[in-house]
Design an enzyme around this catalytic site. Structure first.
Site, PDB file in Angstrom:
ATOM      1  N   GLU A   1       1.123  -1.349  -0.108  1.00 34.50           N
ATOM      2  CA  GLU A   1      -0.172   0.113  -0.183  1.00 34.50           C
ATOM      3  C   GLU A   1       0.865   1.565  -0.174  1.00 34.50           C
ATOM      4  OE1 GLU A   1      -3.426   0.019   0.145  1.00 34.50           O
ATOM      5  OE2 GLU A   1      -3.965  -2.155   1.523  1.00 34.50           O
TER       6      GLU A   1
ATOM      7  N   HIS B   1      -3.989  -3.271  -8.457  1.00 33.89           N
ATOM      8  CA  HIS B   1      -5.588  -3.906  -7.418  1.00 33.89           C
ATOM      9  C   HIS B   1      -6.754  -3.547  -9.431  1.00 33.89           C
ATOM     10  CE1 HIS B   1      -7.894  -4.548  -3.699  1.00 33.89           C
ATOM     11  NE2 HIS B   1      -8.249  -5.071  -5.024  1.00 33.89           N
TER      12      HIS B   1
ATOM     13  N   ASP C   1      -7.234   1.524  -7.744  1.00 30.14           N
ATOM     14  CA  ASP C   1      -5.847   1.462  -7.557  1.00 30.14           C
ATOM     15  C   ASP C   1      -5.324   1.060  -7.487  1.00 30.14           C
ATOM     16  OD1 ASP C   1      -8.214  -0.148  -5.051  1.00 30.14           O
ATOM     17  OD2 ASP C   1      -5.827  -0.583  -4.025  1.00 30.14           O
TER      18      ASP C   1
END
Length: 241
Positions: free
Chosen positions: A157, A218, A228
């Site tokens: 992330e 993703h 994202d």
């Protein structure tokens, strides 16, 4: 005179034997201490990968989630990139790492790594466990991975915010407009850290080919659900078009 010399020799021999015994004892203690240190290091989850990342000169922090936020993995063949923020709740302070941790706990999800705006790495799940970051989805070349990519991937992330359209499901338009434009998109230092982390992963996982079929967003795995890392993510900054 002979008795005196014999006595001296006996004393010298005893001293020599005592010295040898002491040295052996010290060597044994050193070996035991080294063994203990090795065991303690190997018992720490992901110690080797954290050491390698720190060796690259990147600030790292271990902030492990509870075990229920991950599971034992199968193998590693892919890396999946994401963005995350707390902009829906704090549009003026969307990137607090404590909030990221709380969001993972709240929604029962996780990622292996979070890269903050300053390029520091926060590790939430050891690599030997599968993080819950991919969810349901499909890869055309890997039909057997349908809804199972968590078990085969490392999730990374980046603290970032996408375009208004990409964030619409999470942030209403009016609230998005209140976000400082400097907080939208990615920072240069995030790309620098991501490159270091990717190179480290490629080195340690020969099962991950360094190409766009194996380093994915993703949104490529779950295009109907996810946006994202989004259109503001510069793939060329990590060596891909």
């Amino acid at each position: 005179m002979n008795d005196v010399n014999l006595g001296r020799k006996s004393i010298l021999i005893l001293l020599l034997l005592a010295t040898i015994a002491a040295c052996s004892a010290l060597d044994h203690i050193d070996d035991k201490e080294e063994e203990t240190i090795t065991l303690r290091s190997s018992e720490k989850p992901g110690h080797s990968e954290t050491f390698l990342i720190q060796k690259l000169g990147v600030q790292t922090e271990d902030r492990f989630l509870p075990l229920e936020n991950s599971r034992p993995r199968v193998d590693v063949t892919h890396i999946m990139l994401h963005f995350m923020s707390n902009a829906a709740n704090k549009p003026n302070e969307p990137y607090e790492i404590d909030d990221a941790y709380s969001l993972f706990l709240e929604y029962g999800v996780s990622a292996h790594y979070v890269i903050d705006r300053e390029g520091s790495i926060h590790r939430f799940v050891p690599e030997e466990r599968a993080a819950f970051h991919a969810g349901k989805g499909n890869l055309p070349d890997y039909p057997h991975y349908k809804d199972r990519l968590n078990d085969y991937s490392i999730g990374i992330e980046l603290l970032a915010i996408g375009t208004e359209e990409e964030m619409l499901a999470m942030i209403p338009g009016l609230r998005y407009d209140s976000i400082d434009p400097s907080l939208i998109g990615y920072t240069d230092v995030q790309y620098e850290t991501l490159n270091l982390l990717l190179d480290d992963l490629y080195e340690r996982y020969p099962t991950i080919p360094p190409d766009r079929n194996h380093v994915i967003g993703h949104d490529e795995y779950a295009p109907d659900r996810k946006t994202d890392p989004g259109s503001l993510f510069d793939w060329s900054a990590i060596g891909y078009e």
